[in-house]
Scaffold this active site. Structure first.
Site, PDB file in Angstrom:
ATOM      1  N   LYS A  35      73.496  22.238   7.822  1.00 33.99           N
ATOM      2  CA  LYS A  35      72.355  22.295   7.548  1.00 33.99           C
ATOM      3  C   LYS A  35      72.610  22.996   5.718  1.00 33.99           C
ATOM      4  O   LYS A  35      73.629  22.560   5.128  1.00 33.99           O
ATOM      5  CB  LYS A  35      71.876  24.533   7.514  1.00 33.99           C
ATOM      6  N   ARG A 133      67.609  40.413  10.055  1.00 31.77           N
ATOM      7  CA  ARG A 133      66.767  39.246   9.506  1.00 31.77           C
ATOM      8  C   ARG A 133      66.199  38.667  10.336  1.00 31.77           C
ATOM      9  O   ARG A 133      64.686  38.717  10.267  1.00 31.77           O
ATOM     10  CB  ARG A 133      67.974  38.015   9.328  1.00 31.77           C
ATOM     11  N   HIS A 162      73.898  37.538  15.234  1.00 30.56           N
ATOM     12  CA  HIS A 162      74.624  36.733  14.178  1.00 30.56           C
ATOM     13  C   HIS A 162      75.095  37.928  13.376  1.00 30.56           C
ATOM     14  O   HIS A 162      74.053  39.322  13.244  1.00 30.56           O
ATOM     15  CB  HIS A 162      73.738  36.451  13.308  1.00 30.56           C
ATOM     16  N   ARG A 221      80.138  29.488  15.925  1.00 31.29           N
ATOM     17  CA  ARG A 221      79.805  28.970  14.901  1.00 31.29           C
ATOM     18  C   ARG A 221      80.231  28.672  13.524  1.00 31.29           C
ATOM     19  O   ARG A 221      79.378  29.208  12.775  1.00 31.29           O
ATOM     20  CB  ARG A 221      77.917  29.388  15.197  1.00 31.29           C
ATOM     21  N   TYR A 265      76.106  23.370 -27.814  1.00 32.76           N
ATOM     22  CA  TYR A 265      75.443  24.200 -28.234  1.00 32.76           C
ATOM     23  C   TYR A 265      75.390  25.174 -28.412  1.00 32.76           C
ATOM     24  O   TYR A 265      76.353  25.765 -28.050  1.00 32.76           O
ATOM     25  CB  TYR A 265      73.700  23.906 -26.372  1.00 32.76           C
ATOM     26  N   CYS A 312      76.398  21.319 -20.940  1.00 34.12           N
ATOM     27  CA  CYS A 312      74.787  20.858 -20.735  1.00 34.12           C
ATOM     28  C   CYS A 312      74.668  20.785 -19.798  1.00 34.12           C
ATOM     29  O   CYS A 312      74.647  20.871 -18.474  1.00 34.12           O
ATOM     30  CB  CYS A 312      74.991  19.806 -21.878  1.00 34.12           C
ATOM     31  N   MET A 313      73.337  19.821 -19.603  1.00 34.40           N
ATOM     32  CA  MET A 313      72.487  20.132 -18.134  1.00 34.40           C
ATOM     33  C   MET A 313      73.712  18.101 -17.784  1.00 34.40           C
ATOM     34  O   MET A 313      73.709  18.522 -16.410  1.00 34.40           O
ATOM     35  CB  MET A 313      71.038  19.197 -18.329  1.00 34.40           C
ATOM     36  N   ASP A 314      73.836  17.238 -18.464  1.00 37.18           N
ATOM     37  CA  ASP A 314      74.525  16.761 -17.815  1.00 37.18           C
ATOM     38  C   ASP A 314      76.035  16.372 -18.437  1.00 37.18           C
ATOM     39  O   ASP A 314      76.569  14.905 -18.432  1.00 37.18           O
ATOM     40  CB  ASP A 314      73.614  15.172 -18.199  1.00 37.18           C
TER      41      ASP A 314
END
Ligand SMILES: *Cc1c(COP(=O)(O)O)cnc(C)c1O
Length: 381
Positions: A35, A133, A162, A221, A265, A312-314
């Site tokens: 998943k 759940r 589970h 699992r 920043y 930073c973002m990138d």
């Protein structure tokens, strides 16, 4: 390809699954959850590697994840761990997924869809023994199972639960887990007493695989341990685990700065010496959480460097010192399987989260590069 990439060491998947196999013995089936795009590693490659390593089952969270594997040619049984909405039910039938069932409405709709398609759909009864759940109450299990038997298009292939705290060594958690296992066992016994075959029994995710052999039943699992990380900080090395993911990048820019110069920043970091700063093309949008600065260090050519200023973002910046040996284009490792350096679990610890979240956070724009796959796996490509 861009400098920032996630190298996925598939030989470590083989090694981890081999260790799991040793622990559970040869009679217990293995279902590998792929998943969330294989916990961020790439669902298809992990699925192929898992099948190569002997997994009998795969597991997904959404119907679409199952469809993607089927369309890529995977024919191994696929458990669908979450419950669908009505418009997904036909797809479960069409793509041959194996859903968990826990309520009469879903069973009726799935039965109708199976009948309409002229197919027999295997299902696993999901019992909630304390996770809170999805799942029926333990005492409802026989009646839910009878609802399945009543549908001509459905067969009971398995019965599952589970566990909520199987990764903890707190005495209350151990008592809770044992009670969950006992609830499951007695619900299954009640089904059998009603003449119902519960099929493949399964309860254990990574925590219980390591700690509760009595919870192995017919299938386990293993998610996070297959990807090479302990399920929690309480793990005490029961089996050797090798992380699969190595997040790396390259230095793309180096500049000299003077004492008193700020970086990034918010000007949260000001250099107290003349030094060299290298820029890395990786940021929080790639999955490197902004909350890791200050404090994060990275490794290159056997040396450790601090990330300075905000991520930073990138991009982010590292201090490579007044007499740097690091050069432009040098490879930099953020985390990886090397025991000398940090792994995703180390970063998770710093962030107050779990390694699952760190590998899942590595963004789609980071290419996955696969190494160490078994030659036989090439036939699946
Ligand atoms: C994700 C999941 C697992 C795997 O859990 P790990 O802790 O990663 O081993 C097992 N079972 C179910 C139902 C899950 O949702």
């Amino acid at each position: 390809m861009r400098a920032t990439r996630a190298i996925i060491h598939l030989e470590n998947l083989q090694s981890n699954i081999r260790e799991i196999r040793k622990l559970i013995g040869s009679d217990t089936k293995i279902c590998i959850p792929v998943k969330a795009d294989g916990y961020g590693h790439g669902a298809l490659k992990i699925a192929v590697g898992a099948i190569q390593a002997g997994a009998a089952y795969l597991a997904v969270a959404s119907v679409q994840e199952g469809i993607d594997l089927r369309e890529a040619g995977i024919i191994t049984p696929i458990l669908s761990l979450s419950l669908p909405i009505p418009e997904e039910i036909d797809q479960i039938v069409q793509y041959g997924l194996t859903p968990l069932v826990a309520d009469a409405d879903f069973i009726a709709e799935l039965g109708a869809a199976a009948r309409a398609a002229g197919k027999i759909v295997p299902v696993h009864i999901k019992i909630d023994t304390g996770m809170g759940r999805i799942g029926c109450e333990p005492d409802e299990a026989p009646s839910i199972a009878r609802r399945v038997l009543h549908e001509k298009g459905l067969v009971i292939e398995g019965t599952a639960t589970h566990l909520a705290v199987s990764d903890s060594d707190d005495p209350d958690d151990i008592a809770y887990t044992k009670a969950q296992i006992a609830e499951f066992t007695s619900a299954v016994a009640a089904m059998r007493a009603d003449g119902i075959d519960p099929g493949i029994l399964h309860a254990a995710s990574s925590g219980a695989i390591l700690r509760y052999p009595e919870a192995h039943f017919d299938m386990v699992r293993p998610g996070i341990i297959a990807y090479g990380y302990p399920p929690s900080a309480d793990y005490d090395g029961i089996i050797p685990l090798k992380p699969l993911m190595e997040l790396e990048t390259q230095i793309v820019y180096i500049k000299k700065i003077e004492r008193g110069t700020s970086v990034s920043y918010g000007r949260t970091w000001v250099s107290d010496r003349d030094t060299y700063i290298a820029t890395l093309p990786i940021g929080y949008a790639d999955g490197l959480s902004r909350r890791l600065s200050p404090g994060l260090t990275v490794r290159s050519e056997g040396k450790t460097y601090p990330v300075v200023g905000r991520i930073c973002m990138d991009q982010c910046m590292i201090d490579i010192g007044p007499e740097p040996t690091a050069r432009k284009w040098d490879k930099v490792t953020i985390f990886g399987p090397d025991p000398e350096g940090p792994s995703a679990a180390t970063l998770a610890d710093r962030l107050g989260t779990i390694s699952y979240e760190v590998t899942c956070a590595v963004n789609k724009r980071v290419p996955r590069v696969y190494v160490g796959d078994e030659p036989r796996a090439r036939v699946f490509r």
